[in-house]
Design a protein around this motif. Sequence first.
Motif, PDB file in Angstrom:
ATOM      1  N   ASP A 274       0.859  -1.185   0.000  1.00  0.00           N
ATOM      2  CA  ASP A 274       0.000   0.000   0.000  1.00  0.00           C
ATOM      3  C   ASP A 274       0.902   1.244   0.000  1.00  0.00           C
ATOM      4  OD1 ASP A 274      -1.651   2.122   0.510  1.00  0.00           O
ATOM      5  OD2 ASP A 274      -2.591   1.253   2.295  1.00  0.00           O
ATOM      6  N   PRO A 275       0.891   2.048  -1.065  1.00  0.00           N
ATOM      7  CA  PRO A 275       1.773   3.229  -1.128  1.00  0.00           C
ATOM      8  C   PRO A 275       1.614   4.171   0.059  1.00  0.00           C
ATOM      9  CG  PRO A 275       0.774   2.808  -3.268  1.00  0.00           C
ATOM     10  CD  PRO A 275       0.094   1.892  -2.296  1.00  0.00           C
ATOM     11  N   ALA A 276       0.382   4.343   0.527  1.00  0.00           N
ATOM     12  CA  ALA A 276       0.158   5.253   1.661  1.00  0.00           C
ATOM     13  C   ALA A 276       0.813   4.704   2.926  1.00  0.00           C
ATOM     14  CB  ALA A 276      -1.346   5.442   1.872  1.00  0.00           C
ATOM     15  N   LEU A 277       0.660   3.400   3.157  1.00  0.00           N
ATOM     16  CA  LEU A 277       1.281   2.792   4.333  1.00  0.00           C
ATOM     17  C   LEU A 277       2.808   2.807   4.211  1.00  0.00           C
ATOM     18  CD1 LEU A 277       1.088   1.312   7.015  1.00  0.00           C
ATOM     19  CD2 LEU A 277       0.813  -0.846   5.756  1.00  0.00           C
ATOM     20  N   GLN A 278       3.298   2.590   2.996  1.00  0.00           N
ATOM     21  CA  GLN A 278       4.747   2.615   2.795  1.00  0.00           C
ATOM     22  C   GLN A 278       5.308   4.003   3.101  1.00  0.00           C
ATOM     23  OE1 GLN A 278       7.178  -0.126   1.530  1.00  0.00           O
ATOM     24  NE2 GLN A 278       7.999   1.438   2.915  1.00  0.00           N
ATOM     25  N   LYS A 279       4.599   5.046   2.656  1.00  0.00           N
ATOM     26  CA  LYS A 279       5.038   6.421   2.939  1.00  0.00           C
ATOM     27  C   LYS A 279       5.026   6.669   4.450  1.00  0.00           C
ATOM     28  CE  LYS A 279       4.322  11.180   1.336  1.00  0.00           C
ATOM     29  NZ  LYS A 279       4.354  11.875   2.626  1.00  0.00           N
ATOM     30  N   LYS A 280       3.984   6.197   5.118  1.00  0.00           N
ATOM     31  CA  LYS A 280       3.888   6.351   6.566  1.00  0.00           C
ATOM     32  C   LYS A 280       5.040   5.628   7.258  1.00  0.00           C
ATOM     33  CE  LYS A 280       0.645   5.613  10.398  1.00  0.00           C
ATOM     34  NZ  LYS A 280       0.600   7.023  10.828  1.00  0.00           N
ATOM     35  N   MET A 281       5.408   4.474   6.699  1.00  0.00           N
ATOM     36  CA  MET A 281       6.501   3.698   7.286  1.00  0.00           C
ATOM     37  C   MET A 281       7.816   4.461   7.167  1.00  0.00           C
ATOM     38  SD  MET A 281       7.313   1.167   8.959  1.00  0.00           S
ATOM     39  CE  MET A 281       5.597   0.666   8.893  1.00  0.00           C
ATOM     40  N   PHE A 282       8.085   4.992   5.993  1.00  0.00           N
ATOM     41  CA  PHE A 282       9.303   5.786   5.814  1.00  0.00           C
ATOM     42  C   PHE A 282       9.330   6.964   6.788  1.00  0.00           C
ATOM     43  CE2 PHE A 282       9.461   4.259   1.173  1.00  0.00           C
ATOM     44  CZ  PHE A 282      10.500   3.368   1.432  1.00  0.00           C
ATOM     45  N   GLU A 283       8.194   7.616   6.929  1.00  0.00           N
ATOM     46  CA  GLU A 283       8.123   8.782   7.815  1.00  0.00           C
ATOM     47  C   GLU A 283       8.341   8.386   9.272  1.00  0.00           C
ATOM     48  OE1 GLU A 283       4.293  10.281   6.843  1.00  0.00           O
ATOM     49  OE2 GLU A 283       4.995  11.469   5.104  1.00  0.00           O
TER      50      GLU A 283
ATOM     51  N   LEU B 292      10.205   6.193  10.278  1.00  0.00           N
ATOM     52  CA  LEU B 292      11.637   5.941  10.428  1.00  0.00           C
ATOM     53  C   LEU B 292      12.448   7.226  10.351  1.00  0.00           C
ATOM     54  CD1 LEU B 292      11.948   2.727   8.212  1.00  0.00           C
ATOM     55  CD2 LEU B 292      11.831   2.864  10.693  1.00  0.00           C
ATOM     56  N   GLY B 293      11.743   8.358  10.298  1.00  0.00           N
ATOM     57  CA  GLY B 293      12.411   9.648  10.318  1.00  0.00           C
ATOM     58  C   GLY B 293      12.923  10.121   8.980  1.00  0.00           C
ATOM     59  N   MET B 294      12.424   9.546   7.886  1.00  0.00           N
ATOM     60  CA  MET B 294      12.901   9.932   6.552  1.00  0.00           C
ATOM     61  C   MET B 294      12.037  11.061   5.993  1.00  0.00           C
ATOM     62  SD  MET B 294      13.698   6.143   4.932  1.00  0.00           S
ATOM     63  CE  MET B 294      14.399   6.819   3.439  1.00  0.00           C
ATOM     64  N   THR B 295      12.698  12.027   5.388  1.00  0.00           N
ATOM     65  CA  THR B 295      11.984  13.131   4.745  1.00  0.00           C
ATOM     66  C   THR B 295      11.558  12.702   3.341  1.00  0.00           C
ATOM     67  OG1 THR B 295      13.991  14.053   3.769  1.00  0.00           O
ATOM     68  CG2 THR B 295      13.411  14.771   6.010  1.00  0.00           C
ATOM     69  N   ASP B 296      10.674  13.509   2.734  1.00  0.00           N
ATOM     70  CA  ASP B 296      10.244  13.215   1.367  1.00  0.00           C
ATOM     71  C   ASP B 296      11.431  13.188   0.416  1.00  0.00           C
ATOM     72  OD1 ASP B 296       7.628  13.002   2.155  1.00  0.00           O
ATOM     73  OD2 ASP B 296       7.058  15.039   1.540  1.00  0.00           O
ATOM     74  N   GLU B 297      12.374  14.095   0.652  1.00  0.00           N
ATOM     75  CA  GLU B 297      13.557  14.153  -0.220  1.00  0.00           C
ATOM     76  C   GLU B 297      14.397  12.880  -0.093  1.00  0.00           C
ATOM     77  OE1 GLU B 297      12.573  16.533   1.844  1.00  0.00           O
ATOM     78  OE2 GLU B 297      11.868  18.020   0.358  1.00  0.00           O
ATOM     79  N   GLU B 298      14.551  12.396   1.131  1.00  0.00           N
ATOM     80  CA  GLU B 298      15.325  11.163   1.347  1.00  0.00           C
ATOM     81  C   GLU B 298      14.626   9.956   0.745  1.00  0.00           C
ATOM     82  OE1 GLU B 298      17.734  11.628   5.499  1.00  0.00           O
ATOM     83  OE2 GLU B 298      15.554  11.592   5.651  1.00  0.00           O
ATOM     84  N   ILE B 299      13.309   9.910   0.912  1.00  0.00           N
ATOM     85  CA  ILE B 299      12.536   8.803   0.346  1.00  0.00           C
ATOM     86  C   ILE B 299      12.706   8.774  -1.164  1.00  0.00           C
ATOM     87  CG2 ILE B 299      10.210   7.885  -0.017  1.00  0.00           C
ATOM     88  CD1 ILE B 299       9.453   9.198   2.703  1.00  0.00           C
TER      89      ILE B 299
ATOM     90  N   ALA C   1      15.111  10.114  -2.968  1.00  0.00           N
ATOM     91  CA  ALA C   1      16.488   9.870  -3.382  1.00  0.00           C
ATOM     92  C   ALA C   1      16.857   8.396  -3.260  1.00  0.00           C
ATOM     93  CB  ALA C   1      17.436  10.721  -2.538  1.00  0.00           C
ATOM     94  N   LYS C   2      16.395   7.739  -2.204  1.00  0.00           N
ATOM     95  CA  LYS C   2      16.825   6.359  -1.944  1.00  0.00           C
ATOM     96  C   LYS C   2      15.883   5.312  -2.535  1.00  0.00           C
ATOM     97  CE  LYS C   2      19.193   7.655   2.335  1.00  0.00           C
ATOM     98  NZ  LYS C   2      19.210   7.566   3.808  1.00  0.00           N
ATOM     99  N   PHE C   3      14.593   5.608  -2.555  1.00  0.00           N
ATOM    100  CA  PHE C   3      13.636   4.581  -2.957  1.00  0.00           C
ATOM    101  C   PHE C   3      12.606   5.084  -3.969  1.00  0.00           C
ATOM    102  CE2 PHE C   3      14.805   3.588   1.505  1.00  0.00           C
ATOM    103  CZ  PHE C   3      15.435   2.370   1.286  1.00  0.00           C
ATOM    104  N   GLY C   4      12.882   6.210  -4.603  1.00  0.00           N
ATOM    105  CA  GLY C   4      11.881   6.802  -5.495  1.00  0.00           C
ATOM    106  C   GLY C   4      11.392   5.847  -6.565  1.00  0.00           C
ATOM    107  N   PHE C   5      12.292   5.076  -7.168  1.00  0.00           N
ATOM    108  CA  PHE C   5      11.896   4.156  -8.248  1.00  0.00           C
ATOM    109  C   PHE C   5      10.967   3.066  -7.741  1.00  0.00           C
ATOM    110  CE2 PHE C   5      15.635   2.448  -6.275  1.00  0.00           C
ATOM    111  CZ  PHE C   5      15.491   1.066  -6.298  1.00  0.00           C
ATOM    112  N   LEU C   6      11.163   2.612  -6.499  1.00  0.00           N
ATOM    113  CA  LEU C   6      10.298   1.573  -5.943  1.00  0.00           C
ATOM    114  C   LEU C   6       8.937   2.155  -5.570  1.00  0.00           C
ATOM    115  CD1 LEU C   6      10.063  -1.393  -5.053  1.00  0.00           C
ATOM    116  CD2 LEU C   6      10.898  -0.697  -2.810  1.00  0.00           C
ATOM    117  N   VAL C   7       8.944   3.347  -4.977  1.00  0.00           N
ATOM    118  CA  VAL C   7       7.678   4.016  -4.631  1.00  0.00           C
ATOM    119  C   VAL C   7       6.851   4.240  -5.894  1.00  0.00           C
ATOM    120  CG1 VAL C   7       6.654   6.129  -3.720  1.00  0.00           C
ATOM    121  CG2 VAL C   7       8.626   5.102  -2.557  1.00  0.00           C
ATOM    122  N   ASP C   8       7.511   4.671  -6.965  1.00  0.00           N
ATOM    123  CA  ASP C   8       6.807   4.871  -8.233  1.00  0.00           C
ATOM    124  C   ASP C   8       6.196   3.571  -8.733  1.00  0.00           C
ATOM    125  OD1 ASP C   8       7.327   7.536  -8.323  1.00  0.00           O
ATOM    126  OD2 ASP C   8       9.007   7.396  -9.728  1.00  0.00           O
ATOM    127  N   ALA C   9       6.946   2.467  -8.598  1.00  0.00           N
ATOM    128  CA  ALA C   9       6.453   1.172  -9.090  1.00  0.00           C
ATOM    129  C   ALA C   9       5.168   0.762  -8.388  1.00  0.00           C
ATOM    130  CB  ALA C   9       7.532   0.108  -8.899  1.00  0.00           C
TER     131      ALA C   9
END
Length: 591
Positions: A495-504, A506-513, A515-523
Amino acid sequence: MLDTMKGLRRTHYCAKVPQEEGSEVVVCGFADRVRDIGNLLFINLRDRTGLLQLAFNDNTDKEIFEKARTVRAEDVLLARGVIRPRESINPKLPTGLIEVDVKELRILAAAETTPFEVTNSDKVRDELKLKYRYLDLRNPRLQNNIITRHRIAKVVRDYFYENDFLEIETPMMMRSTPEGARDYLVPSRVHPGKFYALPQSPQIYKQLLMIAGYDRYIQLARCFRDEDLRADRQPEFTQIDLEMSFVDVEDILVMAEGMVQRLFKEILDIDIPLPLPRMTFADAMNKYGSDKPDTRFDMQIQDITDTVKDIDFVVFKSAVENGGSVRAIVAKGGAETYTRKEIDKLVEHAKGIGAKGLAYIRWADEPNCSFKKFLGEGDLDRILSAVGAEKGDLVLICADRNKVVLNTLGAIRLICGKRLGLVKEGYNFLWITEMPFFEQDDETGEWVAAHHPFTMPLEECIEFLDSDPAKVRAKAFDLVLNGTELSSGSMRITDPALQKKMFESLGMTDEEIDAKFGFLVDAYRYASPPHGGMGIGLDRLAMIICGADSLRDVVAFPKVQNASELMSACPAEVDEKQLEELYIKTVAPEE
């Protein structure tokens, strides 16, 4: 001048020659041992299947006999001859009833005196064996281990192929992503200042394969982690890596159990009953003080906090007042083995783990209690009764924060179990389930991810992601065998929404997400089937099946503790020209 194979080819391996007298064979291998007893001479020829005796007689063919006399240990030979019965039978060898009456002998390669005797290399120091690893690998024990590892890989592949898995290779050079260990980095010549990473695992790629619709993936994947080494860890290792779509945890466990059962039946002819036992992480820690408990013996940890809470002993009182606990293990029959001097060694070991010490009750003729002066009337009897101790037993007690107590008693339990000979023969598998989603940093107190950030939390725990991290459990699981962690796996967040919540969380900013996992989030924006998987350590599995003490015994060319390979002396310096092409300049480390 050395001989060649011209005109002859091997017809049989040494241990697979026909047993029928008169059969003509051509065999090849290394000279294992030469025995010259006058007019008779015997050479034990060795190949990867075993030994075969070659026989020479001075009275029947003087030229061949004299040639055989020049053979030295480890020379490479080809022999053509006829099978006949041996006069001196060797029941220890598969070929112990027969020998080859040699009609033609060729010396294909001559060996210099080796730095150690190959068949006795087990008695040689490790540094020397590893420097001449190609010689050590001729040792029959190591050859059997390497061949067994090959057989394990074949059984695994056959099993998953039969269950509709596709073997798909994933890249060996990938983007560096946070996965828990240091990456091995590969500089790019065509992209100055940028680096590939060698995969710690194919985690992201196999999830992308599920999104791509391949539904059942398998790979015997090479993985790389820049970690400190130990007996069951190498910087590069092989993982039986799998991922499945349209499944939940139960489906993955059942699939893995089928592989385990098939593997042990075909390799060791042992029947592993299914389903394999399961235990939650919390129960494993409370009972055994480990998330990879060795269940081949009992000696479970017992919580005696309520029994001792009123005893006027500052060690116990302080632990309870600070939210900790008082727990014990009983080493059955341990009073005779563990003298006061031996107990002191256990205490020092406990302190090395982080405990302040160990209290004990040694019940030889009479119970001898290390904290006797603090006990009131009946206290000792209540403790002995609570833990089920009897005459001849040793009770070891630790009081502190729960994490310290459990880790300490878990380690002491293993030491005592081995010392007292309590560890039974056999193969005890155990699933550890409901792993904690977060773990608390001892120094900062912050909650950090216990798994990679794509791990799915249990549905009933999602509400606690922000409010109470300690309550969040993961849809994650480990497979343990005889106290060794073989694998870890989980269901993945889709679930993209849950994945975003999970990254957050863990203290990750949108920019970090991005930069590190953008291609996977897009998928995931283009829909993903529910999926999960696991990775099973092939090296560790082979180590246990072979009864080896170290991964070095099941890996052809292993590294040592400082991650170097003694045979080829790597890592090594490279030419300045190579570094220039990669835009790299080395700098001496600061003193």
